[in-house]
Design a protein around this motif. Structure first.
Motif, PDB file in Angstrom:
ATOM      1  N   ASN A  33       0.823  -1.201   0.000  1.00 22.19           N
ATOM      2  CA  ASN A  33       0.000   0.000   0.000  1.00 22.19           C
ATOM      3  C   ASN A  33       0.865   1.262   0.000  1.00 22.19           C
ATOM      4  N   ASP A  34       1.923   1.270   0.831  1.00 24.11           N
ATOM      5  CA  ASP A  34       2.759   2.463   0.952  1.00 24.11           C
ATOM      6  C   ASP A  34       3.623   2.696  -0.278  1.00 24.11           C
ATOM      7  N   GLY A  37       0.732   1.555  -3.741  1.00 23.56           N
ATOM      8  CA  GLY A  37      -0.686   1.885  -3.754  1.00 23.56           C
ATOM      9  C   GLY A  37      -1.574   0.702  -4.066  1.00 23.56           C
ATOM     10  N   ARG A  39      -3.717  -2.489  -2.760  1.00 23.31           N
ATOM     11  CA  ARG A  39      -4.400  -2.983  -1.570  1.00 23.31           C
ATOM     12  C   ARG A  39      -4.918  -4.395  -1.826  1.00 23.31           C
TER      13      ARG A  39
END
Length: 539
Positions: A33-34, A37, A39
Motif C-alpha cells: 500500500n505504501d 498503492g 491494496r
C-alpha cells in the motif's frame, strides 16, 4: 496470471517477502500500500505466497537439465540429506548439493522412514544425476535408504557418516547416565533453588540502590591490590550477590554445541567448587560488617553440600574420567564449534592416521581385569562405535573427471550445511509467527518453501532465470509453454507424484487426518456404536 487478477510481479514480491524475508501478512500489505498503492487482503497474501512456492517448484523442475549440466561440469555433487520437523510433526526432508549449497529436492514426509526417503532420493537422482558422494547422519532411516540407493545405482559412491553426529552418538552413550544422575542430585539437594532465593533476598536488601551497587561490584573487580576483604554495608551484600550469580551462571561456560559437547551440570559443579574455595579465602580476612560476613557464610553453607557430599564426588569423578576419553576422541577428529577451514587432502589423511593410532592405543589401554570396570565399559563403547561406523568416517577425497576445474575436491566432514539450513528456516518462521513452538507452522509450511531459499544463491538464480528481476518473466514463460503444450495435445511438464505416497506410512495424526478424525460426527458415531447392542451374525 491465469485465473487470477494479480500479476506475476506481484506474486514474486509477496512470495519473497513471505518465504525469504519472513514478514507477516500485515507487514506485506502495508508495504504494498505504501510503496505501490496496491491494496490486497490478508487471505490473498497467503494465496499468492502459496502460488509462488508452486510456481518456483515448476521452474526448478523445468530447469533440471540445466542444473544437472552445471553439477556435471563441477565434477559431480555430494548429496547431503536430512529431515527436520517440530515435535514429530511437519517433517521436511531435504536433499542438498553440498558444494553449491543448492536444495535439489524437498518433500513433506509423514514420518522419517527408509521406505519414504528412498523414493525421494531416486527422484532427485533421476532429475539431476547421481551424486559423487553421500553425507548423512546416523539415523536409522537415512542410513539404509542411502545404502539402498547406492546399491541400485551400482556405482562406487562413498557413503559418509557425519563426524559431528558420530561424536554426539558416542558422547551420549558415554556421558548421559552420569550427567543425568548429577542433574538429579542437584535438584534433590536444591542447590540452585537455594542460591536463587539468596540472590532475591540480597536484591531486596539493596533495594533502589541496585545501580550504585552494580558500579561498586565493578570497582571491586578492578581493584589492583586483590584484597580478600569485602566492603561493608550494601556494597558488601552486592558483592556476595554477584558471587552467587556467578555460581549459577554456569551456562556461560557452554560452547553452544549442546550435550554431550557441553556438560552444563558438570560446569555447575565446577563453579560450585570454585565458589566454595573463593568464599574460604574471603572469610580468612572477614569483612568489618557482620551482616556481609553472615551473607557470605550462608552462601558457603549451600555450596558445602556440593563440596562435601560423597555422591557428588563419586558421580563427578566417573563423569570426568569418561569426558576426558570423549574429548581425546574429539581432538582426533578436530571438531570444535567451527570446523577448521580450508582442510586439505593431507589434513584428512593425517587425521585418519591419528584416529587409527589412537584406536590401537585405546585397545592396549583397556584393562583386562581388576576393579576398573567403568573404564573398560567406557572404552568398549567407543570401540564399538568405531567398529560399526569406521568405514563410513572416511572417503571425503573425491577424484574428479579430467574436464573438471580441479582433479580433487573434499566433501565436508559434517552435515553442518543442511543442519544450518534447517536452523535458518526455523529462525525465520519464529520471526514471522512470534512462536517458539513451530509445530503448527511446520505442518502448514509447504515443502517447496525449502527450494525458494535457492534464491539466496546467485549462481542458482543465474542458472534458472538470469536475475531476480527476470523471475516474473520466467514464471510467465512456464504458463506460456504449458498453454502451447495443451494446444498441441502434449503431456504437461513432469512433476513429482510422490506426495500421496509420502503421507501414507505414519502412526501420527497429521493435519489431513485430524480434519477427518477430530469431528463431532466421528465422536457421535463411535459413541453410538459403543452404547448399542449390534445383532450377531451367524457364521
Amino acid at each position: 496470471m491465469p485465473n487470477c487478477n494479480a500479476g506475476y510481479d506481484l506474486m514474486v514480491f509477496v512470495g519473497r517477502q513471505r518465504l525469504l524475508e519472513h514478514r507477516q501478512r500485515e507487514e506485506i500489505m502495508a508495504a504494498l500500500n505504501d510503496d505501490y498503492g496496491i491494496r490486497i487482503s490478508a487471505g490473498e497474501v497467503s494465496d499468492l505466497a502459496m502460488r509462488f512456492s508452486q510456481y518456483f517448484l515448476r521452474l526448478h523442475y523445468a530447469k533440471a537439465d540445466r542444473i544437472r549440466k552445471i553439477l556435471e561440469n563441477d565434477g559431480g555433487w555430494p548429496m547431503h540429506i536430512d529431515a527436520s520437523g517440530e515435535n514429530g510433526r511437519g517433517t521436511l526432508f531435504v536433499v542438498m548439493a553440498g558444494w553449491r549449497k543448492w536444495v535439489l529436492g524437498a518433500w513433506k514426509i509423514a514420518t522419517e522412514k527408509a521406505e519414504l526417503i528412498l523414493p525421494c532420493l531416486r527422484d532427485t537422482v533421476e532429475r539431476f544425476g547421481p551424486p559423487c558422494a553421500g553425507m548423512r547422519d546416523l539415523g536409522r532411516a537415512v542410513t539404509p535408504a542411502l545404502n539402498d540407493l547406492v546399491s541400485e545405482l551400482g556405482l562406487e559412491i562413498p557413503v559418509l557418516a557425519c563426524h559431528q553426529h558420530f561424536l554426539a552418538d558416542i558422547g551420549k552413550d558415554l556421558l548421559n547416565s552420569d550427567h543425568c544422575a548429577l542433574r538429579d542430585l542437584f535438584r534433590r539437594t536444591k542447590v540452585q533453588a537455594d542460591i536463587k532465593r539468596l540472590i532475591r533476598e540480597f536484591g531486596g536488601k539493596i533495594g533502589l540502590q541496585i545501580d550504585d551497587a552494580r558500579q561498586t561490584v565493578i570497582a571491586w573487580q578492578e581493584m589492583e591490590d586483590h584484597t580478600y576483604q569485602l566492603p561493608p554495608g550494601k556494597n558488601g551484600i552486592a558483592v556476595v550477590r554477584a558471587l552467587s550469580q556467578w555460581v549459577i551462571d554456569y551456562h556461560a561456560d557452554a560452547s553452544g554445541l549442546d550435550f554431550p559437547f557441553d556438560r552444563p551440570y558438570f560446569d555447575f559443579f565446577n563453579r560450585c567448587m570454585i565458589g566454595s574455595k573463593a568464599i574460604d579465602a574471603f572469610l580468612r580476612i572477614p569483612s568489618d560488617d557482620r551482616k556481609v560476613t553472615g551473607a557470605l557464610k550462608r552462601l558457603g553453607r549451600i555450596l558445602t553440600k556440593v563440596a562435601c557430599e560423597v555422591p557428588f564426588r563419586h558421580i563427578v569423578k566417573r563423569l570426568q574420567r569418561r569426558a576426558e576419553l570423549f574429548d581425546e576422541l574429539r581432538d582426533q577428529l578436530r571438531t570444535a564449534k567451527k570446523l577448521p577451514e580450508n582442510e586439505t587432502v593431507a589434513d584428512i589423511d593425517a587425521m585418519r592416521k591419528r584416529l587409527d593410532d589412537w584406536t590401537v592405543s585405546l585397545r592396549e589401554l583397556r584393562p583386562k581385569r581388576g576393579p576398573a570396570q567403568d573404564t573398560r565399559d567406557a572404552i568398549d563403547i567407543i570401540l564399538k562405535h568405531i567398529d560399526v561406523h569406521g568405514e563410513n568416517l572416511w572417503g571425503h577425497i573425491i577424484t574428479l573427471p579430467e574436464n573438471a576445474p580441479s582433479r580433487m575436491r573434499l566433501v565436508s566432514r559434517t552435515n553442518e550445511i543442511i543442519e544450518n539450513f534447517f536452523g535458518t528456516i526455523k529462525h525465520g518462521e519464529r520471526r514471522r509467527s512470534g512462536r517458539k513452538n513451530l509445530t503448527h507452522d511446520f505442518e502448514l509450511l509447504p515443502a517447496e518453501a525449502a527450494l525458494v531459499y535457492n534464491l539466496n544463491q546467485p549462481d542458482y538464480v543465474s542458472a534458472v532465470c538470469g536475475s531476480i528481476d527476470r523471475l516474473p518473466l520466467a514464471f510467465a514463460q512456464l504458463d506460456k509453454e504449458e498453454a502451447r503444450r495443451k494446444e498441441k495435445g502434449l503431456p504437461s511438464q513432469k512433476m513429482s507424484n510422490l506426495d500421496k505416497i509420502l503421507q501414507l506410512s505414519t502412526s501420527s495424526l497429521s493435519s489431513a487426518d485430524r480434519h477427518v478424525v477430530r469431528t463431532e460426527n466421528m465422536n457421535q458415531r463411535i459413541i453410538k456404536a459403543a452404547r448399542s447392542r449390534a445383532p450377531r451374525v451367524a457364521c
